[in-house]
Design a protein around this motif. Structure first.
Motif, PDB file in Angstrom:
ATOM      1  N   GLU A 185       0.828  -1.205   0.000  1.00 27.93           N
ATOM      2  CA  GLU A 185       0.000   0.000   0.000  1.00 27.93           C
ATOM      3  C   GLU A 185       0.859   1.249   0.000  1.00 27.93           C
ATOM      4  OE1 GLU A 185      -2.547  -0.298   3.328  1.00 27.93           O
ATOM      5  OE2 GLU A 185      -3.891  -1.787   2.428  1.00 27.93           O
ATOM      6  N   LEU A 186       1.903   1.231   0.824  1.00 28.12           N
ATOM      7  CA  LEU A 186       2.779   2.394   0.901  1.00 28.12           C
ATOM      8  C   LEU A 186       3.522   2.601  -0.418  1.00 28.12           C
ATOM      9  CD1 LEU A 186       4.009   4.621   2.701  1.00 28.12           C
ATOM     10  CD2 LEU A 186       5.792   2.984   3.324  1.00 28.12           C
ATOM     11  N   ASN A 187       4.016   1.519  -0.991  1.00 30.16           N
ATOM     12  CA  ASN A 187       4.789   1.628  -2.220  1.00 30.16           C
ATOM     13  C   ASN A 187       3.930   2.006  -3.424  1.00 30.16           C
ATOM     14  OD1 ASN A 187       7.120   0.926  -0.855  1.00 30.16           O
ATOM     15  ND2 ASN A 187       7.102  -1.203  -1.528  1.00 30.16           N
ATOM     16  N   VAL A 188       2.839   1.286  -3.618  1.00 34.05           N
ATOM     17  CA  VAL A 188       2.047   1.452  -4.838  1.00 34.05           C
ATOM     18  C   VAL A 188       0.955   2.504  -4.670  1.00 34.05           C
ATOM     19  CG1 VAL A 188       0.607   0.270  -6.526  1.00 34.05           C
ATOM     20  CG2 VAL A 188       2.559  -0.927  -5.507  1.00 34.05           C
ATOM     21  N   ILE A 189       0.073   2.313  -3.670  1.00 35.53           N
ATOM     22  CA  ILE A 189      -1.008   3.282  -3.463  1.00 35.53           C
ATOM     23  C   ILE A 189      -0.436   4.643  -3.091  1.00 35.53           C
ATOM     24  CG2 ILE A 189      -3.139   3.771  -2.209  1.00 35.53           C
ATOM     25  CD1 ILE A 189      -3.198   1.302  -4.039  1.00 35.53           C
ATOM     26  N   GLY A 190       0.609   4.632  -2.244  1.00 31.64           N
ATOM     27  CA  GLY A 190       1.235   5.898  -1.861  1.00 31.64           C
ATOM     28  C   GLY A 190       1.801   6.634  -3.064  1.00 31.64           C
ATOM     29  N   THR A 191       2.434   5.898  -3.963  1.00 30.39           N
ATOM     30  CA  THR A 191       2.981   6.528  -5.165  1.00 30.39           C
ATOM     31  C   THR A 191       1.866   7.082  -6.050  1.00 30.39           C
ATOM     32  OG1 THR A 191       4.929   5.081  -5.161  1.00 30.39           O
ATOM     33  CG2 THR A 191       4.333   6.112  -7.253  1.00 30.39           C
ATOM     34  N   MET A 192       0.784   6.341  -6.190  1.00 32.86           N
ATOM     35  CA  MET A 192      -0.344   6.821  -6.997  1.00 32.86           C
ATOM     36  C   MET A 192      -0.873   8.143  -6.472  1.00 32.86           C
ATOM     37  SD  MET A 192      -2.466   3.271  -7.636  1.00 32.86           S
ATOM     38  CE  MET A 192      -3.859   4.169  -8.311  1.00 32.86           C
ATOM     39  N   GLN A 193      -1.071   8.228  -5.161  1.00 36.67           N
ATOM     40  CA  GLN A 193      -1.610   9.452  -4.565  1.00 36.67           C
ATOM     41  C   GLN A 193      -0.620  10.605  -4.692  1.00 36.67           C
ATOM     42  OE1 GLN A 193      -4.564   9.967  -3.726  1.00 36.67           O
ATOM     43  NE2 GLN A 193      -5.486   8.003  -3.221  1.00 36.67           N
ATOM     44  N   LEU A 194       0.651  10.303  -4.499  1.00 40.96           N
ATOM     45  CA  LEU A 194       1.661  11.358  -4.600  1.00 40.96           C
ATOM     46  C   LEU A 194       1.747  11.894  -6.029  1.00 40.96           C
ATOM     47  CD1 LEU A 194       3.939  12.918  -3.118  1.00 40.96           C
ATOM     48  CD2 LEU A 194       5.504  11.142  -3.923  1.00 40.96           C
ATOM     49  N   LEU A 195       1.723  10.983  -7.018  1.00 38.77           N
ATOM     50  CA  LEU A 195       1.786  11.429  -8.409  1.00 38.77           C
ATOM     51  C   LEU A 195       0.540  12.220  -8.792  1.00 38.77           C
ATOM     52  CD1 LEU A 195       3.300   8.290 -10.204  1.00 38.77           C
ATOM     53  CD2 LEU A 195       4.454  10.387  -9.493  1.00 38.77           C
ATOM     54  N   ALA A 196      -0.611  11.819  -8.247  1.00 37.21           N
ATOM     55  CA  ALA A 196      -1.839  12.578  -8.511  1.00 37.21           C
ATOM     56  C   ALA A 196      -1.730  13.990  -7.943  1.00 37.21           C
ATOM     57  CB  ALA A 196      -3.038  11.854  -7.907  1.00 37.21           C
ATOM     58  N   ALA A 197      -1.146  14.101  -6.756  1.00 39.13           N
ATOM     59  CA  ALA A 197      -0.965  15.419  -6.149  1.00 39.13           C
ATOM     60  C   ALA A 197      -0.007  16.271  -6.977  1.00 39.13           C
ATOM     61  CB  ALA A 197      -0.447  15.266  -4.719  1.00 39.13           C
ATOM     62  N   CYS A 198       1.068  15.646  -7.473  1.00 41.90           N
ATOM     63  CA  CYS A 198       2.023  16.381  -8.310  1.00 41.90           C
ATOM     64  C   CYS A 198       1.394  16.790  -9.634  1.00 41.90           C
ATOM     65  CB  CYS A 198       3.261  15.524  -8.564  1.00 41.90           C
ATOM     66  SG  CYS A 198       4.282  15.202  -7.106  1.00 41.90           S
ATOM     67  N   GLN A 199       0.561  15.920 -10.181  1.00 43.55           N
ATOM     68  CA  GLN A 199      -0.089  16.214 -11.457  1.00 43.55           C
ATOM     69  C   GLN A 199      -1.014  17.418 -11.335  1.00 43.55           C
ATOM     70  OE1 GLN A 199      -1.925  12.845 -13.392  1.00 43.55           O
ATOM     71  NE2 GLN A 199      -3.432  14.141 -14.435  1.00 43.55           N
ATOM     72  N   ASN A 200      -1.687  17.542 -10.202  1.00 38.02           N
ATOM     73  CA  ASN A 200      -2.644  18.634 -10.000  1.00 38.02           C
ATOM     74  C   ASN A 200      -1.990  19.912  -9.488  1.00 38.02           C
ATOM     75  OD1 ASN A 200      -4.793  16.958 -10.776  1.00 38.02           O
ATOM     76  ND2 ASN A 200      -5.045  16.181  -8.682  1.00 38.02           N
ATOM     77  N   SER A 201      -0.698  19.840  -9.202  1.00 41.76           N
ATOM     78  CA  SER A 201      -0.008  21.006  -8.660  1.00 41.76           C
ATOM     79  C   SER A 201       0.454  21.931  -9.776  1.00 41.76           C
ATOM     80  CB  SER A 201       1.197  20.562  -7.827  1.00 41.76           C
ATOM     81  OG  SER A 201       1.991  21.671  -7.465  1.00 41.76           O
ATOM     82  N   ALA A 202       0.291  23.227  -9.536  1.00 38.57           N
ATOM     83  CA  ALA A 202       0.750  24.225 -10.509  1.00 38.57           C
ATOM     84  C   ALA A 202       2.185  24.650 -10.243  1.00 38.57           C
ATOM     85  CB  ALA A 202      -0.170  25.448 -10.464  1.00 38.57           C
ATOM     86  N   THR A 203       2.764  24.183  -9.135  1.00 36.52           N
ATOM     87  CA  THR A 203       4.103  24.648  -8.759  1.00 36.52           C
ATOM     88  C   THR A 203       5.193  23.594  -8.954  1.00 36.52           C
ATOM     89  OG1 THR A 203       3.729  23.998  -6.448  1.00 36.52           O
ATOM     90  CG2 THR A 203       3.167  26.270  -7.080  1.00 36.52           C
ATOM     91  N   VAL A 204       4.819  22.314  -8.974  1.00 39.03           N
ATOM     92  CA  VAL A 204       5.825  21.258  -9.076  1.00 39.03           C
ATOM     93  C   VAL A 204       6.499  21.293 -10.453  1.00 39.03           C
ATOM     94  CG1 VAL A 204       6.214  18.767  -9.151  1.00 39.03           C
ATOM     95  CG2 VAL A 204       4.736  19.744  -7.396  1.00 39.03           C
ATOM     96  N   GLN A 205       7.816  21.409 -10.448  1.00 44.99           N
ATOM     97  CA  GLN A 205       8.583  21.472 -11.683  1.00 44.99           C
ATOM     98  C   GLN A 205       9.554  20.304 -11.829  1.00 44.99           C
ATOM     99  OE1 GLN A 205      10.599  25.246 -11.636  1.00 44.99           O
ATOM    100  NE2 GLN A 205       8.707  26.404 -11.265  1.00 44.99           N
ATOM    101  N   ARG A 206       9.847  19.642 -10.702  1.00 48.04           N
ATOM    102  CA  ARG A 206      10.847  18.565 -10.735  1.00 48.04           C
ATOM    103  C   ARG A 206      10.371  17.434  -9.835  1.00 48.04           C
ATOM    104  NH1 ARG A 206      15.074  21.186  -8.829  1.00 48.04           N
ATOM    105  NH2 ARG A 206      15.639  21.951 -10.906  1.00 48.04           N
ATOM    106  N   LEU A 207      10.528  16.199 -10.328  1.00 49.06           N
ATOM    107  CA  LEU A 207      10.141  15.013  -9.571  1.00 49.06           C
ATOM    108  C   LEU A 207      11.270  13.991  -9.644  1.00 49.06           C
ATOM    109  CD1 LEU A 207       8.055  13.226  -8.053  1.00 49.06           C
ATOM    110  CD2 LEU A 207       7.144  12.566 -10.292  1.00 49.06           C
ATOM    111  N   VAL A 208      11.715  13.547  -8.477  1.00 45.83           N
ATOM    112  CA  VAL A 208      12.775  12.540  -8.382  1.00 45.83           C
ATOM    113  C   VAL A 208      12.193  11.313  -7.693  1.00 45.83           C
ATOM    114  CG1 VAL A 208      15.077  11.999  -7.502  1.00 45.83           C
ATOM    115  CG2 VAL A 208      14.526  14.346  -8.203  1.00 45.83           C
TER     116      VAL A 208
END
Length: 365
Positions: free
Chosen positions: A94-117
């Motif tokens: 859950e932490l690895n897969v579901i957590g990544t899904m939620q984090l990527l969704a948050a980054c996708q909806n963000s207007a400020t995120v420019q870099r993802l590692v």
């Protein structure tokens, strides 16, 4: 240059030390560390000016943390390979897969995120007898992992590819790390080499490619503070055979027949000493070696420690108490010397090794 950096999994070894390195950079305005549990008291000084936020990336509320702080760089370092540390295999997935899904969704909806590692693993290449001598970033697994951390890492990378298609404006860096070793990091592999008796697979001597924890942290830091998009294998130069590593650690190797490997792996996991998953046991069967050419040429970093030097740093930095001590070695050498001086000949013993006259040797056979 990053102004506001968010690091996930900040209560763990690598992410904690990464946040500490970033906090020492005056060009970065804020460092936000996210995790479900607070950092250990001993690690608080390492975090510097990092602001800890107790949040679960599996919860959509992580998007509020990113938008509220106007985060421009996200370092996803919380993908874990240890079910025990995550509370079991189900919470780990859950932490690895579901957590990544939620984090990527948050980054996708963000207007400020420019870099993802994103921290991944060379485990995505799997382990099988059909593997090439060296994996490059463009190769796929010959036998896809069917469970465990390796399968999680493959799913994480799949979601990341979808994110890059939806947000091509974000610089994405995917780092596939080899197995970490070092004087401080605690992993299933470092615990494996601390066992007094080290189980191996009978008839196999795999090649091991490692990475020193210092090199791993520096690669994460560079990716967090500059645009270095792409997928990179992060591994040290050179390899060690498993038998060489065991000898250098002065442990006792116990070869286990292949049919019994699963049973031994389950027994070791249940003991709580080493949280060794089935795919990690498979790794000790066939090993894995990857190319780090792209890391050196495109990313611009050459690991400071070779595989051999990284393993030596692990042994001297712990230190790992040897099972085979100098006393045991001296006693073994003394016994061997006595055996060589005393050669049995038809029930009698000779005080020295008898030389054979070449002229009396048989011509055939």
């Amino acid at each position: 240059m990053s102004r506001v950096v968010l690091v996930t999994g900040v209560s763990r070894h690598l992410a904690c030390r990464l946040a500490g390195r970033l906090s020492a950079d005056p060009a970065i305005d804020r460092i936000i560390g996210v995790d479900t549990v607070p950092p250990a008291r001993a690690d608080l000084d390492l975090l510097g000016r990092t602001e800890f936020v107790r949040a679960d990336i599996r919860n959509p509320l992580i998007s509020k943390v990113i938008s509220g702080a106007e985060v421009d760089t996200v370092v996803h370092a919380s993908v874990t390979a240890t079910p025990h540390g995550a509370g079991g295999r189900t919470p780990m997935k859950e932490l690895n897969v579901i957590g990544t899904m939620q984090l990527l969704a948050a980054c996708q909806n963000s207007a400020t995120v420019q870099r993802l590692v994103v921290k991944s693993s060379t485990a995505v290449y799997g382990t099988s007898p059909r593997d090439p001598a060296i994996f490059t970033e463009d190769m796929a697994a010959k036998a896809l992992p069917r469970s465990g951390y390796a399968k999680d890492a493959i799913e994480v990378e799949g979601y990341l590819r979808g994110f890059t298609r939806r947000r091509p404006d974000v610089n994405v860096t995917l780092l596939r790390f080899a197995n970490f070793v070092g004087p401080f990091i605690d992993t299933p592999l470092t615990r494996y080499f601390q066992l007094p008796v080290v189980p191996t697979v009978f008839g196999f001597d795999p090649r091991l490619q490692l990475l020193h924890e210092t090199d791993g942290i520096e690669v994460l830091r560079l990716a967090s503070t500059s645009d270095r998009p792409g997928t990179f294998n992060v591994a040290a130069d050179g390899v060690l055979l498993l038998s060489q590593a065991i000898r250098r650690a002065r442990r006792i190797a116990v070869p286990v027949p292949a049919p019994a490997v699963s049973f031994v792996g389950r027994t070791v996991r249940r003991s709580g000493i080493v949280d060794f998953s089935p795919e990690q046991m498979q790794f000790l069967n066939f090993g894995r070696v990857v190319s780090n050419d792209r890391l050196k040429e495109a990313f611009g970093y050459t690991p400071q420690y070779s595989t051999e030097a990284a393993f030596e740093s692990f042994l001297t930095g712990r230190p790992v108490s040897p099972v085979v001590t100098e006393t045991v070695l001296d006693a073994g050498e003394a016994v061997l010397a006595r055996l060589l001086r005393t050669t049995p000949t038809r029930g009698r013993t000779s005080a020295s090794v008898t030389s054979i006259d070449p002229s009396r040797r048989l011509r055939h056979g």
